[in-house]
Each structure stands twice: as structure tokens, then as C-alpha cells.
Design a protein around this motif. Structure first.
Motif, short mmCIF file in Angstrom:
data_model
loop_
_atom_site.label_atom_id
_atom_site.label_comp_id
_atom_site.label_asym_id
_atom_site.label_seq_id
_atom_site.Cartn_x
_atom_site.Cartn_y
_atom_site.Cartn_z
N TYR A 113 0.84 -1.20 0.00
CA TYR A 113 0.00 0.00 0.00
C TYR A 113 0.88 1.25 0.00
N TYR A 114 1.29 1.66 -1.21
CA TYR A 114 2.23 2.78 -1.37
C TYR A 114 1.63 4.16 -1.00
N PRO A 115 0.27 4.40 -1.08
CA PRO A 115 -0.19 5.78 -0.93
C PRO A 115 0.21 6.43 0.40
N THR A 116 0.05 5.71 1.51
CA THR A 116 0.30 6.35 2.80
C THR A 116 1.77 6.73 2.97
N ARG A 117 2.67 5.76 2.73
CA ARG A 117 4.08 6.10 2.98
C ARG A 117 4.57 7.13 1.96
N THR A 118 4.01 7.12 0.75
CA THR A 118 4.46 8.09 -0.25
C THR A 118 3.96 9.49 0.12
N GLU A 119 2.70 9.58 0.54
CA GLU A 119 2.17 10.89 0.93
C GLU A 119 2.94 11.43 2.15
N SER A 121 6.02 10.79 2.96
CA SER A 121 7.37 11.24 2.59
C SER A 121 7.30 12.57 1.83
N ILE A 122 6.25 12.78 1.04
CA ILE A 122 6.10 14.08 0.34
C ILE A 122 5.87 15.19 1.38
N LEU A 123 5.03 14.92 2.37
CA LEU A 123 4.76 15.94 3.39
C LEU A 123 6.03 16.24 4.19
N GLN A 124 6.77 15.17 4.52
CA GLN A 124 8.00 15.37 5.30
C GLN A 124 9.01 16.21 4.52
N SER A 125 9.20 15.86 3.24
CA SER A 125 10.25 16.52 2.45
C SER A 125 9.89 17.97 2.14
N ASN A 126 8.60 18.31 2.17
CA ASN A 126 8.20 19.64 1.71
C ASN A 126 7.49 20.45 2.78
N ALA A 127 7.65 20.04 4.04
CA ALA A 127 6.89 20.68 5.12
C ALA A 127 7.14 22.19 5.17
N LEU A 165 -6.78 24.71 0.23
CA LEU A 165 -7.01 23.28 0.49
C LEU A 165 -5.72 22.55 0.17
N LEU A 166 -5.20 21.84 1.16
CA LEU A 166 -4.04 20.96 0.96
C LEU A 166 -4.60 19.55 0.81
N ILE A 167 -4.38 18.97 -0.38
CA ILE A 167 -5.08 17.72 -0.69
C ILE A 167 -4.12 16.66 -1.23
N GLY A 168 -4.32 15.40 -0.80
CA GLY A 168 -3.54 14.28 -1.33
C GLY A 168 -4.30 13.65 -2.49
N VAL A 169 -3.65 13.54 -3.63
CA VAL A 169 -4.31 13.00 -4.83
C VAL A 169 -3.46 11.87 -5.41
N GLU A 186 -2.08 25.91 -6.79
CA GLU A 186 -0.99 26.84 -6.46
C GLU A 186 0.36 26.14 -6.52
N GLN A 187 0.40 24.89 -6.04
CA GLN A 187 1.67 24.16 -6.01
C GLN A 187 1.38 22.66 -5.94
N ILE A 188 2.23 21.89 -6.61
CA ILE A 188 2.10 20.43 -6.56
C ILE A 188 3.43 19.85 -6.11
N TRP A 189 3.38 18.91 -5.18
CA TRP A 189 4.58 18.17 -4.79
C TRP A 189 4.33 16.69 -5.10
N THR A 190 5.33 16.03 -5.68
CA THR A 190 5.18 14.59 -5.93
C THR A 190 6.44 13.87 -5.46
N ASP A 191 6.39 12.55 -5.47
CA ASP A 191 7.57 11.74 -5.18
C ASP A 191 8.32 11.52 -6.50
N ALA A 192 9.52 10.95 -6.39
CA ALA A 192 10.38 10.78 -7.58
C ALA A 192 9.71 9.90 -8.63
N GLN A 193 8.94 8.90 -8.18
CA GLN A 193 8.31 7.99 -9.14
C GLN A 193 6.96 8.50 -9.66
N LYS A 194 6.56 9.65 -9.16
CA LYS A 194 5.25 10.25 -9.52
C LYS A 194 4.08 9.27 -9.25
N LEU A 195 4.14 8.65 -8.06
CA LEU A 195 3.06 7.76 -7.66
C LEU A 195 1.89 8.55 -7.09
N PHE A 196 2.23 9.61 -6.34
CA PHE A 196 1.22 10.31 -5.53
C PHE A 196 1.53 11.81 -5.57
#
Ligand code: SAM
Length: 323
Positions: free
Chosen positions: A60-66, A68-74, A192-196, A305-315
Motif C-alpha cells: 500500500y504505497y499511498p500512505t508512505r508516499t504521501e 514522505s512528500i509531506l516530510q520533504s516539503n513541510a 485546500l491541501l489535498i492528497g491526490v 498553487e503548487q504540486i509536490w510529488t515523489d520521484a516515481q510520480k506515484l502520488f
């Protein structure tokens, strides 16, 4: 929960749906050609615990990927949102992801909104215990209906947080309607800060919703258990199987419960026949290309306004602004 969390102070507001809503939604869903139950009924106490367990499954990649995105871009996220906002988390569940932002964000107060009452209380009490300076509110409500904000949470600095790609559980038209409500709630200039979750190789999706430990299967089947416990229902859980697959054409993962045999389910005295291999559709999780989601947000009055993704563009985690 420890005693210390039990004593923590949370302003609780209860607009939990009535039991009658569950029954009428089940009857309505079972009367359709494609039988269905709304995914919001997954989340009783057991369902919320099982979802938390799903989040820890390796597939289940969504949780850990989201996370890590939040951590890296806090810091970046905090810069866009600014201090002293009233942070409203929709479908707050364990309220874990928001912890990654508290230190950098310094919100004026936090409001967790969830349909799963006991789980919401437990999670927000833990937050209040761990962040004693923070004013913590909890609203038990169905976020598909207009949200009644507690008076103490009225502010011209409202920011909504909707993680977990729960937006994918809505049909696209309903997602627009929902986002419009959020836009009205946060007001012009509100954010709105949203995980997609993003479109990707179907193998990754199929294994994420069919974990080897069978936790997603238990989560799916638990909706039948909940019906047994809360409604007058005669249903043989062992005669149903979990099925989840990526529907490429519709761009969504579908979850179903498959009847293993011809059988009759009795709900409040009404007999509902199922043929062998007939399914009850329990959830959709739509996946989006970034452009598709920007178009959908625009229909609801939001600009990306801004998009953050992981390196693999999963989330993706996206900051949307009204106007
Ligand atoms: C997919 S989980 C996400 C949990 C958490 N936000 C995360 O990102 O891990 C969905 C959450 O939304 C809640 N939920 C689902 N449908 C809801 C509804 N209609 N109204 C309010 N909460 C809902 C569930 O109880 C659950 O906590």
C-alpha cells in the motif's frame, strides 16, 4: 488509550449520521441492478483500525508516499499556508499526517472531522495530549453534507486538509460538488491541501488493493460484519470474497464483495436474492493525471498553487487556492 490522553481536552461536536441512514442506504444500494454499499460505511471502529493496518502494508504505497512528500516539503507547505490558520482536516482518521505539519505550521487551532466517532475522539485526544498548546476540536459528521463549523473555528484564515486521496472515492462529478462545498467553507483566498493519487502502472494498483496479508480483504468484508451488528440482517459472511482491480477505462480501482453462490440475504425482513458471482460494489478509488485533477479543481473554483510529488510520480500533494 493511556489515561493521559483520556484526560486531554477536545471540544467535541456530534453530528453523527443516524442509524436509519445506514439502513435506508443499504436498502437503496441493494435495490440497484449493480448492488452497492457506500464506502463511508466501512468506517466503524473495527473498519478504522483495519484501514490503519492497510496503511502499514508493504503493497500500500499511498500512505508512505504521501507521508514522505509531506516530510520533504513541510517548510515549503508552511510558507504557502502561513501561520495562525484554523486547520480543518476532513476524514481525519488517526490524525497522524497532520502531525508532520504542526511544528512548521503553528496553526491557531485544529478541527478533525470524521464519521467514525470513537476513533475520531481517540485520535484527537491523543493530539491534544501531545500538543497541549493547541486548541483541538472534533466534529463527528458526514463530510458529504454541509459542515457546521463550531463558532470557535470561524475565521478568515481557514485551511482545509484532505489527505489519503479520499477525493478518489467520489465520482468525478461528486468530487466537483464536494470541492465546491470546501471552497465555500474556506472562502475566497482560502486554501485546500489535498492528497491526490496518480495514474500509474496497473500492477502497482492491483497489488496495493490486494495485499498479501489479506488486510484489505478483511476491511472490505468488515462492512458485512457491521451490517450484521447494527442492522437486522441475515448474511453469511463466509460466502463472500474480496475482489479489487484497476478499471483502466474508467481510471479507478474498484472494490467488490463477490457472492460465492446463489443465496438470499435478508435485510429487515426483506429478501434480497444474489446469483453466484454477483457482486456488491463497495468502493471506487479514482486515479488522476495531474492535468485531469487541475481541470476538476477549476470546475470547483480552485486554482492549483503548487504540486509536490515523489520521484516515481506515484502520488501528489497539492495546494489549491480559491479564486
Ligand atoms: C481513506 S481513510 C483516510 C484517513 C486519513 N485521513 C489518512 O490520510 O490516512 C478515510 C477517512 O475518512 C473518513 N470518512 C470516510 N467517509 C467519510 C464521510 N462521508 N464523512 C466523514 N468522514 C468520512 C473515514 O472514517 C476515514 O478516517
Amino acid at each position: 488509550m493511556t489515561d493521559s490522553a483520556n484526560n486531554a481536552s477536545v471540544c467535541f461536536h456530534d453530528y453523527a449520521p443516524e442509524q436509519g441512514d445506514f439502513l435506508s442506504d443499504v436498502m437503496q444500494g441493494f435495490s440497484n441492478q449493480q448492488k452497492s454499499i457506500s464506502p463511508k460505511y466501512f468506517y466503524d471502529q473495527r473498519g478504522s483500525e483495519l484501514f490503519d493496518e492497510i496503511c502499514r502494508q508493504p503493497e500500500y504505497y499511498p500512505t508512505r508516499t504521501e507521508i514522505s512528500i509531506l516530510q520533504s516539503n513541510a517548510e515549503d507547505i508552511a510558507r504557502l499556508i502561513g501561520p495562525d490558520c484554523v486547520l480543518i482536516e476532513l476524514g481525519s482518521g488517526v490524525s497522524e499526517k497532520i502531525r508532520l505539519l504542526f511544528d512548521v505550521l503553528s496553526p491557531a487551532s485544529y478541527l478533525g472531522v470524521d464519521i467514525s466517532k470513537d476513533f475520531l475522539l481517540l485520535s484527537t485526544k491523543r493530539l491534544a495530549r501531545d500538543y497541549p498548546e493547541l486548541e483541538v476540536h472534533a466534529v463527528c459528521a458526514d463530510f458529504c453534507h454541509q459542515l457546521e463549523l463550531p463558532a470557535q473555528c470561524q475565521s478568515d484564515r481557514l485551511v482545509a486538509f484532505f489527505p489519503g486521496s479520499s477525493i478518489g472515492n467520489f465520482e468525478p462529478d461528486d468530487a466537483v460538488r464536494f470541492l465546491k462545498e470546501v471552497a465555500t467553507m474556506v472562502g475566497r483566498g482560502g486554501k485546500l491541501l489535498i492528497g491526490v493519487d496518480l495514474k500509474k502502472d496497473s500492477d502497482i494498483l492491483n497489488s496495493a488493493y490486494n495485499d498479501a496479508a489479506g488486510v484489505t480483504a478483511d476491511f472490505n468484508l468488515n462492512i458485512l460484519q457491521r451490517m450484521q451488528q447494527e442492522l437486522d440482517v441475515n448474511i453469511d459472511m463466509s460466502s463472500f470474497n474480496h475482489r479489487a482491480f484497476y478499471n483502466e477505462e474508467l481510471g479507478r480501482v474498484e472494490m467488490h464483495l463477490v457472492s460465492q453462490c446463489e443465496q438470499v440475504v435478508v435485510v429487515e425482513g426483506e429478501e434480497i436474492p444474489l446469483i453466484a458471482n454477483e457482486t456488491i460494489h463497495t468502493e471506487n478509488s479514482y486515479k488522476y493525471h495531474l492535468g485531469e485533477f487541475a481541470d476538476l479543481s477549476a470546475l470547483a473554483g480552485f486554482r492549483v498553487e503548487q504540486i509536490w510529488t515523489d520521484a516515481q510520480k506515484l502520488f501528489s500533494v497539492q495546494c489549491l487556492v480559491v479564486g
